[in-house]
Design an enzyme around this catalytic site. Structure first.
Site, PDB file in Angstrom:
ATOM      1  N   GLU A  26       0.073  72.854  16.080  1.00 19.07           N
ATOM      2  CA  GLU A  26       0.915  72.270  15.071  1.00 19.07           C
ATOM      3  C   GLU A  26       0.182  71.374  14.296  1.00 19.07           C
ATOM      4  OE1 GLU A  26       5.133  71.006  13.281  1.00 19.07           O
ATOM      5  OE2 GLU A  26       4.451  70.149  15.223  1.00 19.07           O
ATOM      6  N   VAL A  27      -0.480  71.872  13.133  1.00 19.06           N
ATOM      7  CA  VAL A  27      -1.398  71.154  12.172  1.00 19.06           C
ATOM      8  C   VAL A  27      -0.633  69.851  11.537  1.00 19.06           C
ATOM      9  CG1 VAL A  27      -3.148  70.737  10.413  1.00 19.06           C
ATOM     10  CG2 VAL A  27      -2.956  72.962  12.042  1.00 19.06           C
ATOM     11  N   PHE A  28       0.413  70.196  10.974  1.00 20.10           N
ATOM     12  CA  PHE A  28       1.193  69.320  10.122  1.00 20.10           C
ATOM     13  C   PHE A  28       0.451  69.064   8.991  1.00 20.10           C
ATOM     14  CE2 PHE A  28       5.074  66.661   9.649  1.00 20.10           C
ATOM     15  CZ  PHE A  28       6.050  67.499   9.857  1.00 20.10           C
ATOM     16  N   GLY A  44      10.502  51.185  16.414  1.00 16.08           N
ATOM     17  CA  GLY A  44       9.794  51.984  17.093  1.00 16.08           C
ATOM     18  C   GLY A  44      10.323  52.959  18.275  1.00 16.08           C
ATOM     19  N   GLU A  82      15.052  69.392  17.447  1.00 16.58           N
ATOM     20  CA  GLU A  82      14.721  69.987  16.553  1.00 16.58           C
ATOM     21  C   GLU A  82      13.331  69.600  16.565  1.00 16.58           C
ATOM     22  OE1 GLU A  82      12.692  71.845  14.065  1.00 16.58           O
ATOM     23  OE2 GLU A  82      13.596  70.364  12.688  1.00 16.58           O
ATOM     24  N   LEU A  83      12.260  70.371  16.963  1.00 19.64           N
ATOM     25  CA  LEU A  83      10.932  70.160  17.251  1.00 19.64           C
ATOM     26  C   LEU A  83       9.830  70.701  16.551  1.00 19.64           C
ATOM     27  CD1 LEU A  83      11.341  69.782  21.122  1.00 19.64           C
ATOM     28  CD2 LEU A  83      11.953  67.892  19.403  1.00 19.64           C
ATOM     29  N   GLY A  84       8.861  70.862  16.789  1.00 15.67           N
ATOM     30  CA  GLY A  84       7.486  71.206  16.212  1.00 15.67           C
ATOM     31  C   GLY A  84       7.526  72.665  15.957  1.00 15.67           C
ATOM     32  N   GLY A  87      11.925  65.807  15.519  1.00 12.08           N
ATOM     33  CA  GLY A  87      10.406  65.254  15.449  1.00 12.08           C
ATOM     34  C   GLY A  87       9.626  66.067  16.162  1.00 12.08           C
ATOM     35  N   CYS A 133       8.077  71.200   9.350  1.00 13.35           N
ATOM     36  CA  CYS A 133       8.026  71.957  10.554  1.00 13.35           C
ATOM     37  C   CYS A 133       8.052  73.505  10.284  1.00 13.35           C
ATOM     38  CB  CYS A 133       9.185  71.475  11.582  1.00 13.35           C
ATOM     39  SG  CYS A 133      10.698  71.815  10.718  1.00 13.35           S
TER      40      CYS A 133
END
Length: 497
Positions: A391-393, A221, A263-265, A241, A297
């Site tokens: 960002e819904v994902f 985690g 590298e993000l949303g 992430g 993403c």
């Protein structure tokens, strides 16, 4: 040996008997200090394996082992390193059926997406195999009588933290070039997808002949991720992430004077101009919004459509959404599989319902059965509706209208994200000119936003990350090497004192 649904193998390539409940440190499968967790198939809720859980103590041991092994690997002749990467690519292709089966069950990917991930994963290794022999420096001009050189050298140990959604691609695109350039890697995949995001890569590189200690697997985690970022042996972090988690990683890396490639949303815009073919635009839009349940993403989140074709576009997109099958991709022919878990499903539904409460019109979907969420279309979303501006994902398409190109540019630009952009128009140059006015790391004219190739630079701007940190030789070399300045003189220089 390949294991497929039509064959029986005495020892499968991803044999749970070897790695069940374990992590991988210094070339051995060992019990994690944090115990173990079940690998859950989201479509059924069944346990399909167990993965070991590391602690910071395990991370320290793994990072130290990686640092010790890295020096000899960096000194290894470049054809030898290249051969390992080529063999890894071939093994991904050789064992594609078995790996795809795990990916479909563990991640909930439809077979087509799982196959694409394997294809890109293999190409990442083939592309990385060219890096060891790529020019790794420059001869510089100098005002002194000497040779002046800028040399690219391995950073040492790279920490790779990858997410659950497309674990094959989003892990190996950092692991492969980092190894090819002479580094060691400490890999932490999401515990929910640690088989195809971690175990598979260990097995591939084991069989490819990578020396022990160069690829360490420590599943866990946030405490394990933090330990990787802060460990003194780890010099560069490659994180993929959420933006929220990425900010924490970047802050911690900065505190410890480390480079963090983030590298993000994203909340990608899809601009459909008045001259677009509506049927073709809807085909692109449905793929861009609903592929892999929207858990990508680059997913199209914001549909910005000219008012003259808005009603037709919404009607046809809603009909397309209603026609798509949702179910278990391991046992049925479906277009969408399950959401990864209940927490993510509930977040998606909360964004949808709150957007409807704020004025968006539900034209398709908006419901779920277990983890199976129907592809959803929201029309005339207020620009501040949660499903439009966040960002819904998930498989949610929010559609708004515009009247002028300036208005379209304003709507598309009014976001903290800047990952990918799609523009559909009968005039491609007009589309490119429009796209030049919208901040985005990736632009596709007359295509949707979910595209990926191993040889292209990939990354976003704004809250989508720190730019194109990978893909293509130049970006990968920049990401996973340091620059060393070297000068040579025939005789020692002379100074005034």
């Amino acid at each position: 040996m390949t294991l497929t649904v039509n064959e029986t193998a005495t020892t499968p390539f991803l044999d749970p008997a070897a790695w069940s409940g374990k992590i991988y440190i210094n070339g051995e499968w060992v019990a994690g200090s944090g115990g173990d967790l079940p690998v859950i198939e989201p479509a059924t809720g069944d346990e399909i394996g167990r993965i070991g859980i590391a602690t910071p103590v395990d991370v320290a041991r793994a990072a130290a082992g990686a640092a010790a092994a890295q020096k000899a690997w960096a000194a290894t002749a470049h054809p030898v390193r290249a051969a390992v990467l080529r063999r890894a690519a071939a093994l991904l292709e050789e064992h594609a059926d078995e790996i795809m089966d795990w990916n479909v069950r563990e991640v909930g990917a439809v077979p087509g997406l799982a196959g694409f991930a394997l294809h890109v994963g293999a190409q990442e290794c083939y592309e990385a195999a060219a890096l060891p022999s790529h020019p790794l420096g420059q001869v510089l001009s100098s005002e002194e009588p000497r040779i002046s050189i800028a040399q690219r050298v391995p950073v040492g140990v790279v920490g790779v933290v990858s997410p659950f959604n497309v674990p094959i691609i989003l892990g190996i695109r950092a692991v492969a070039p980092a190894l090819a350039l002479g580094n060691a890697v400490v890999l932490k995949p999401d515990p929910r997808t640690a088989v195809t995001g971690g175990v598979m890569m260990v097995r591939i590189f084991e069989e490819a002949g990578l020396p022990a200690g160069l690829l360490q697997l420590v599943t866990g985690g946030a405490d394990v991720g933090e330990a990787i970022v802060t460990d003194p042996n780890v010099r560069v972090i490659a994180f993929t992430g959420s933006t929220r988690a990425g900010r924490a990683v970047g802050e911690l890396a900065g505190k410890h004077l480390k480079r963090a490639h983030l590298e993000l949303g994203g909340n990608s815009a899809f601009v459909v101009l008045a001259d677009a073919d509506v049927d073709k635009a809807v085909n692109l839009a449905a793929w861009g919004s609903f592929l892999h349940q929207g858990q990508i993403c680059m997913t199209v989140g914001r549909h910005i459509v000219h008012e003259s074709i808005f009603d037709e576009y919404v009607e046809k997109l809603a009909a397309k959404a209603d026609s798509l099958a949702v179910g278990n991709p391991a046992t049925e022919h479906v277009h969408l599989g399950p959401i990864i878990d209940e927490n993510q499903r509930d977040r998606i539904h909360r964004l949808v319902t709150s957007s409807i409460d704020s004025g968006a019109k539900l034209r398709a979907g908006g419901s779920y059965d277990g983890l199976f969420y129907r592809p959803t279309v929201l029309a005339d979303s207020p620009l501040d509706a949660p499903a439009f501006c966040e960002e819904v994902f998930g498989p949610v398409a929010s559609v708004v209208r515009f009247s002028t190109e300036d208005e379209a540019v304003g709507i598309a630009s009014a976001t903290e994200y800047g990952l990918a952009l799609g523009v559909v128009t009968a005039d491609a140059m007009r589309g490119l000119e429009l796209a030049q006015r919208i901040p985005s790391g990736i632009v596709h004219i007359n295509d949707q936003t979910v595209n990926d190739e191993a040889n292209t630079p990939f990354g976003g701007v704004g809250s989508s990350g720190t730019g194109s940190r990978q893909g293509g030789a130049e970006a990968n070399i920049d990401a996973f090497t340091e620059t060393r300045w070297i000068t040579l003189r025939r005789t020692p220089g002379s100074y005034p004192f």
